[in-house]
Scaffold this active site. Structure first.
Site, PDB file in Angstrom:
ATOM      1  N   HIS A  44       0.855  -1.184   0.000  1.00 38.75           N
ATOM      2  CA  HIS A  44       0.000   0.000   0.000  1.00 38.75           C
ATOM      3  C   HIS A  44       0.895   1.239   0.000  1.00 38.75           C
ATOM      4  O   HIS A  44       2.026   1.199   0.509  1.00 38.75           O
ATOM      5  CB  HIS A  44      -0.882   0.017   1.244  1.00 38.75           C
ATOM      6  CG  HIS A  44      -1.925  -1.048   1.261  1.00 38.75           C
ATOM      7  ND1 HIS A  44      -3.004  -0.994   2.105  1.00 38.75           N
ATOM      8  CD2 HIS A  44      -2.066  -2.198   0.549  1.00 38.75           C
ATOM      9  CE1 HIS A  44      -3.765  -2.059   1.922  1.00 38.75           C
ATOM     10  NE2 HIS A  44      -3.205  -2.811   0.981  1.00 38.75           N
ATOM     11  N   GLU A 101       0.964   3.864   1.793  1.00 35.24           N
ATOM     12  CA  GLU A 101       1.441   4.274   3.116  1.00 35.24           C
ATOM     13  C   GLU A 101       2.628   3.429   3.571  1.00 35.24           C
ATOM     14  O   GLU A 101       3.604   3.961   4.106  1.00 35.24           O
ATOM     15  CB  GLU A 101       0.320   4.134   4.166  1.00 35.24           C
ATOM     16  CG  GLU A 101      -0.909   4.960   3.877  1.00 35.24           C
ATOM     17  CD  GLU A 101      -1.998   4.192   3.150  1.00 35.24           C
ATOM     18  OE1 GLU A 101      -3.182   4.419   3.468  1.00 35.24           O
ATOM     19  OE2 GLU A 101      -1.687   3.368   2.266  1.00 35.24           O
ATOM     20  N   CYS A 137      -6.221   1.862   5.801  1.00 39.31           N
ATOM     21  CA  CYS A 137      -6.818   0.603   6.238  1.00 39.31           C
ATOM     22  C   CYS A 137      -6.230   0.236   7.607  1.00 39.31           C
ATOM     23  O   CYS A 137      -5.277   0.874   8.078  1.00 39.31           O
ATOM     24  CB  CYS A 137      -6.527  -0.495   5.209  1.00 39.31           C
ATOM     25  SG  CYS A 137      -4.801  -1.056   5.195  1.00 39.31           S
ATOM     26  N   CYS A 165      -2.378  -0.347   7.543  1.00 35.32           N
ATOM     27  CA  CYS A 165      -1.593   0.879   7.409  1.00 35.32           C
ATOM     28  C   CYS A 165      -1.684   1.739   8.666  1.00 35.32           C
ATOM     29  O   CYS A 165      -0.696   2.350   9.077  1.00 35.32           O
ATOM     30  CB  CYS A 165      -2.033   1.649   6.173  1.00 35.32           C
ATOM     31  SG  CYS A 165      -1.605   0.801   4.632  1.00 35.32           S
TER      32      CYS A 165
END
Length: 152
Positions: A56, A58, A86, A89
């Site tokens: 992801h 992040e 999410c 993260c």
């Protein structure tokens, strides 16, 4: 909230748009030094490209900034991301001790900050960053909606 995105959020949006063009869910993130706004890392999602469910935006910027600074904790850093993080993260943000999280669009289905498990509100969370949601929300949401509309 939804004021016009700031220049750092604009950069995160550009990362999100680039991710979408690569066939990734269009989420972008930028990690900056809090005092100077120097960009330490910027990325869009690369889950499909890398075949890595943890890739992801992040996570990618946290990894890059930590490597660049040679430190596992980023207490003097701010993270700007186009979508509410999410749970995975959000936990990484806490573990990295990031000072401030700013995000654009809210994610009622998959979010982990203001929705879902609300990671920072858990008693087991060791660090809660300052959180500012809804910055440039309309622009961030439109990038996501356009991507999923085009998939259908």
């Amino acid at each position: 909230m939804d004021p016009t995105p700031n220049p750092i959020m604009e950069q995160a949006l550009a990362e999100a748009e680039a991710a979408g063009k690569r066939g990734e869910v269009p989420v972008g993130a930028v990690l900056v030094a809090a005092q100077t706004n120097e960009v330490l890392a910027a990325a869009g999602n690369r889950v499909e490209e890398l075949g890595d469910p943890t890739a992801h935006a992040e996570i990618l910027v946290i990894r890059e900034a930590a490597a660049r600074l040679g430190a596992p904790r980023l207490a003097d850093c701010d993270l700007i991301v186009t979508l509410e993080p999410c749970p995975m993260c959000a936990a990484a943000i806490s573990l990295a001790r990031i000072r401030r999280l700013t995000f654009g669009a809210y994610d009622p289905k998959g979010g982990g900050v203001d929705h879902g498990p609300r990671i920072f509100d858990q008693s087991t969370c060791h660090h809660r960053p300052e959180v500012v949601g809804g910055v440039g929300e309309t622009a961030c949401r439109e990038v996501l909606q356009a991507f999923f509309r085009d998939l259908r």
